[in-house]
Write a protein that holds these residues in place. Sequence first.
Motif, PDB file in Angstrom:
ATOM      1  N   GLU A 174      94.782 140.866 116.785  1.00 45.50           N
ATOM      2  CA  GLU A 174      93.870 139.706 116.872  1.00 45.50           C
ATOM      3  C   GLU A 174      93.760 139.030 115.511  1.00 45.50           C
ATOM      4  O   GLU A 174      93.488 139.696 114.500  1.00 45.50           O
ATOM      5  N   ARG A 175      93.973 137.735 115.522  1.00 46.97           N
ATOM      6  CA  ARG A 175      93.962 136.970 114.276  1.00 46.97           C
ATOM      7  C   ARG A 175      92.597 136.984 113.582  1.00 46.97           C
ATOM      8  O   ARG A 175      92.512 136.970 112.355  1.00 46.97           O
ATOM      9  N   GLY A 176      91.523 136.979 114.358  1.00 44.82           N
ATOM     10  CA  GLY A 176      90.180 136.961 113.785  1.00 44.82           C
ATOM     11  C   GLY A 176      89.560 138.344 113.754  1.00 44.82           C
ATOM     12  O   GLY A 176      90.233 139.363 113.944  1.00 44.82           O
ATOM     13  N   GLY A 177      88.255 138.347 113.528  1.00 42.87           N
ATOM     14  CA  GLY A 177      87.508 139.604 113.529  1.00 42.87           C
ATOM     15  C   GLY A 177      86.471 139.590 114.634  1.00 42.87           C
ATOM     16  O   GLY A 177      86.530 138.772 115.554  1.00 42.87           O
ATOM     17  N   PHE A 178      85.511 140.480 114.558  1.00 45.38           N
ATOM     18  CA  PHE A 178      84.415 140.499 115.520  1.00 45.38           C
ATOM     19  C   PHE A 178      83.386 139.447 115.114  1.00 45.38           C
ATOM     20  O   PHE A 178      82.996 139.358 113.948  1.00 45.38           O
ATOM     21  N   MET A 179      82.949 138.655 116.078  1.00 51.24           N
ATOM     22  CA  MET A 179      81.927 137.640 115.798  1.00 51.24           C
ATOM     23  C   MET A 179      80.553 138.277 115.763  1.00 51.24           C
ATOM     24  O   MET A 179      80.209 139.064 116.653  1.00 51.24           O
ATOM     25  N   PRO A 180      79.736 137.958 114.763  1.00 52.74           N
ATOM     26  CA  PRO A 180      78.340 138.410 114.792  1.00 52.74           C
ATOM     27  C   PRO A 180      77.652 137.874 116.036  1.00 52.74           C
ATOM     28  O   PRO A 180      77.951 136.764 116.501  1.00 52.74           O
ATOM     29  N   LEU A 181      76.740 138.655 116.584  1.00 49.77           N
ATOM     30  CA  LEU A 181      76.076 138.266 117.820  1.00 49.77           C
ATOM     31  C   LEU A 181      75.419 136.898 117.705  1.00 49.77           C
ATOM     32  O   LEU A 181      75.482 136.091 118.629  1.00 49.77           O
ATOM     33  N   GLU A 182      74.840 136.604 116.550  1.00 48.85           N
ATOM     34  CA  GLU A 182      74.130 135.339 116.412  1.00 48.85           C
ATOM     35  C   GLU A 182      75.076 134.139 116.406  1.00 48.85           C
ATOM     36  O   GLU A 182      74.631 132.994 116.569  1.00 48.85           O
ATOM     37  N   GLU A 183      76.379 134.377 116.229  1.00 49.86           N
ATOM     38  CA  GLU A 183      77.348 133.281 116.227  1.00 49.86           C
ATOM     39  C   GLU A 183      77.977 133.066 117.597  1.00 49.86           C
ATOM     40  O   GLU A 183      78.699 132.084 117.793  1.00 49.86           O
ATOM     41  N   GLN A 184      77.744 133.946 118.541  1.00 49.70           N
ATOM     42  CA  GLN A 184      78.445 133.893 119.819  1.00 49.70           C
ATOM     43  C   GLN A 184      77.701 133.016 120.807  1.00 49.70           C
ATOM     44  O   GLN A 184      76.582 133.321 121.202  1.00 49.70           O
ATOM     45  N   ASN A 185      78.369 131.918 121.218  1.00 50.07           N
ATOM     46  CA  ASN A 185      77.800 131.051 122.243  1.00 50.07           C
ATOM     47  C   ASN A 185      76.379 130.609 121.908  1.00 50.07           C
ATOM     48  O   ASN A 185      75.555 130.428 122.798  1.00 50.07           O
ATOM     49  N   ARG A 186      76.084 130.483 120.620  1.00 49.96           N
ATOM     50  CA  ARG A 186      74.720 130.165 120.202  1.00 49.96           C
ATOM     51  C   ARG A 186      74.653 128.735 119.692  1.00 49.96           C
ATOM     52  O   ARG A 186      75.604 128.222 119.119  1.00 49.96           O
ATOM     53  N   SER A 187      73.493 128.110 119.892  1.00 51.00           N
ATOM     54  CA  SER A 187      73.341 126.734 119.448  1.00 51.00           C
ATOM     55  C   SER A 187      71.882 126.371 119.312  1.00 51.00           C
ATOM     56  O   SER A 187      71.012 126.946 119.937  1.00 51.00           O
ATOM     57  N   SER A 200     100.701 110.936 115.216  1.00 50.12           N
ATOM     58  CA  SER A 200     100.907 110.010 114.096  1.00 50.12           C
ATOM     59  C   SER A 200     100.975 110.724 112.760  1.00 50.12           C
ATOM     60  O   SER A 200     101.093 110.073 111.714  1.00 50.12           O
ATOM     61  N   GLY A 201     100.875 112.043 112.793  1.00 50.68           N
ATOM     62  CA  GLY A 201     100.903 112.802 111.548  1.00 50.68           C
ATOM     63  C   GLY A 201      99.562 112.927 110.868  1.00 50.68           C
ATOM     64  O   GLY A 201      99.478 113.432 109.744  1.00 50.68           O
ATOM     65  N   GLU A 202      98.483 112.502 111.553  1.00 44.77           N
ATOM     66  CA  GLU A 202      97.148 112.605 110.977  1.00 44.77           C
ATOM     67  C   GLU A 202      96.584 114.004 111.214  1.00 44.77           C
ATOM     68  O   GLU A 202      96.670 114.536 112.322  1.00 44.77           O
ATOM     69  N   PRO A 203      95.981 114.605 110.191  1.00 47.47           N
ATOM     70  CA  PRO A 203      95.444 115.963 110.353  1.00 47.47           C
ATOM     71  C   PRO A 203      94.140 115.970 111.135  1.00 47.47           C
ATOM     72  O   PRO A 203      93.382 114.992 111.133  1.00 47.47           O
ATOM     73  N   PHE A 204      93.868 117.068 111.826  1.00 51.53           N
ATOM     74  CA  PHE A 204      92.586 117.273 112.481  1.00 51.53           C
ATOM     75  C   PHE A 204      92.288 118.765 112.517  1.00 51.53           C
ATOM     76  O   PHE A 204      93.186 119.605 112.404  1.00 51.53           O
ATOM     77  N   SER A 205      91.009 119.075 112.659  1.00 45.12           N
ATOM     78  CA  SER A 205      90.568 120.462 112.731  1.00 45.12           C
ATOM     79  C   SER A 205      90.342 120.822 114.190  1.00 45.12           C
ATOM     80  O   SER A 205      89.437 120.273 114.832  1.00 45.12           O
ATOM     81  N   PRO A 206      91.128 121.726 114.777  1.00 48.20           N
ATOM     82  CA  PRO A 206      91.025 121.996 116.210  1.00 48.20           C
ATOM     83  C   PRO A 206      89.762 122.763 116.572  1.00 48.20           C
ATOM     84  O   PRO A 206      89.318 123.642 115.822  1.00 48.20           O
ATOM     85  N   GLN A 207      89.207 122.435 117.729  1.00 51.08           N
ATOM     86  CA  GLN A 207      88.037 123.161 118.236  1.00 51.08           C
ATOM     87  C   GLN A 207      88.554 124.385 118.994  1.00 51.08           C
ATOM     88  O   GLN A 207      88.739 124.370 120.191  1.00 51.08           O
ATOM     89  N   THR A 208      88.799 125.444 118.246  1.00 52.31           N
ATOM     90  CA  THR A 208      89.295 126.683 118.821  1.00 52.31           C
ATOM     91  C   THR A 208      88.722 127.832 118.017  1.00 52.31           C
ATOM     92  O   THR A 208      88.211 127.624 116.907  1.00 52.31           O
ATOM     93  N   ASN A 209      88.780 129.024 118.551  1.00 51.19           N
ATOM     94  CA  ASN A 209      88.053 130.148 117.961  1.00 51.19           C
ATOM     95  C   ASN A 209      88.975 131.338 117.757  1.00 51.19           C
ATOM     96  O   ASN A 209      89.629 131.791 118.686  1.00 51.19           O
ATOM     97  N   TYR A 210      89.038 131.839 116.531  1.00 48.90           N
ATOM     98  CA  TYR A 210      89.808 133.035 116.227  1.00 48.90           C
ATOM     99  C   TYR A 210      88.831 134.198 116.022  1.00 48.90           C
ATOM    100  O   TYR A 210      88.156 134.299 115.007  1.00 48.90           O
TER     101      TYR A 210
END
Length: 506
Positions: free
Chosen positions: A37-50, A70-80
């Motif tokens: 897995e590319r990421g680690g364990f998410m802290p509980l307070e970060e999971q599905n929280r808003s 067009s070659g323009e950079p963007f930050s993808p909305q994805t989760n590791y």
Amino acid sequence: MIVDDQYYDVIIIGTGAGGGTLAYKLAPTGKKILILERGGFMPLEEQNRSNVDVFRKERYHAPEQWYDISGEPFSPQTNYAVGGNTKIYGSALLRMRERDFEAVEHPDGLSPEWGLKYSDFEPYYTEAEQLYKVHGQMAEDPTEPPHSAEYPYPAVAHEPQIQAVVEAIAQQGLHPTAIPLGLTLQDDDPTNDSEVSGIAPALKFPNVTLKTDAKVLYLHTNESGKVVKAVQADVNGKPHLFLGDLVVVACGAINSAALLLRSANEAHPKGIANSSDLVGRNLMKHQISSVVQLSAPNSGKFQRSVSVNDFYWGEKDFPYPMGHIQNTGGLLQDVIFAESPPMLSVFAKVLPNFGLQQLATRSIGWWVQTEDLPDPNNRVRVNGEKLYVDYIANNTETHARLVYRWTEVLKTTEKTVKQSVLQRSGMHPHGEVPLQVVANQCGTCRFGTDPTTSVLDLNCRTHEVDNLYVVDGSFFPSNAGVSPALTIIANALRVGDHLVDRLKTS
């Protein structure tokens, strides 16, 4: 390079809906399984929280840049993280409809037939619903396909304000129905995900090993290119090599395709398993817009609970599929959904915190979702270290029609419910959502029986490499109107049965 001193029967890359579920399925075999897995364990307070403040932050965007057509950079909305994007999804787990597996005509083109049918997936849908503790109700939805078993848990009750809207919608001859949700039954963290239902139970078996912060960079084949011999990864910043018999890629449709493309070698000059030139092509991710209503005051923290599929296959004067509608849940709730941009992001930039909170507790939000069609020019490609996502929205007029139709439905409910349609937020021209919203991604390694028109066979094994499988949304030949999560989970269980049989002979 550190060569791992273990030899594994199966190496699974990724812990999301596909990889996490497959790990659960294979763990009881006793075979030696490595999960990377590319990421680690998410802290509980970060999971599905808003809370309201999250709408001002790109909280669930990956710490990397991709590039558009067009070659323009963007930050993808994805989760590791362990659990992948299921750690931030809305837990809506819907079955594709029977007709979704057939060839379906749309104004902009054809949604192609699948090599398998609903009946092939139905037992695995049932298994998936049990595993992910799906709460639902079958009776009210006119498009609901046949089930061999009831949902394992009753549907989530509507908030009083939502119940009033549901009744007003039903008075128009429509069929609002409970949306199937995967829940853990725990009040403090209700959303189910692939860490809870897949990885955690798999790790109870001593034959299963999980390595986190392990970014897979390359797949190495033998000289003939017919077998993957090793998986190269950076683990906590150090290069490692892992050896195994079977390799399963489950990084999400975009990253899985990118990994195969980056692993090009002399035997596979265009990327592993890519003689068809289809790896990375036919990327789909839905057309999604949001509609916000003003309503009577509500808590702002209730679970999403209702969907409407009356327009899924069109309507009287428009005999083409239009799509799926569901409410968002409370706009201050502890769940932020990755399916599309934050509902109130339009207002977050101009209103102070107090004003935004007041708005959120006097609003009801809806996601309006339409199938996009496979297009070989909508693709993932790599150039050196850069990952490009070339994507131009299609089926947009159909989507705009559904947004308009749903807005009219909500306006009609004003006669019986105190509300008004406030804003179509998150909409770009023709209903296109921002490119960085890559949830519901699928289609980049489609499965099929013909190696010239597909990347994978019907067991999701690559046609060209005997021991390489792809088990995430990549395998979809088309994108149904409902979200793909449950189908990805069900397919992982289906492929898991195939791999269990294969491992018995190895």
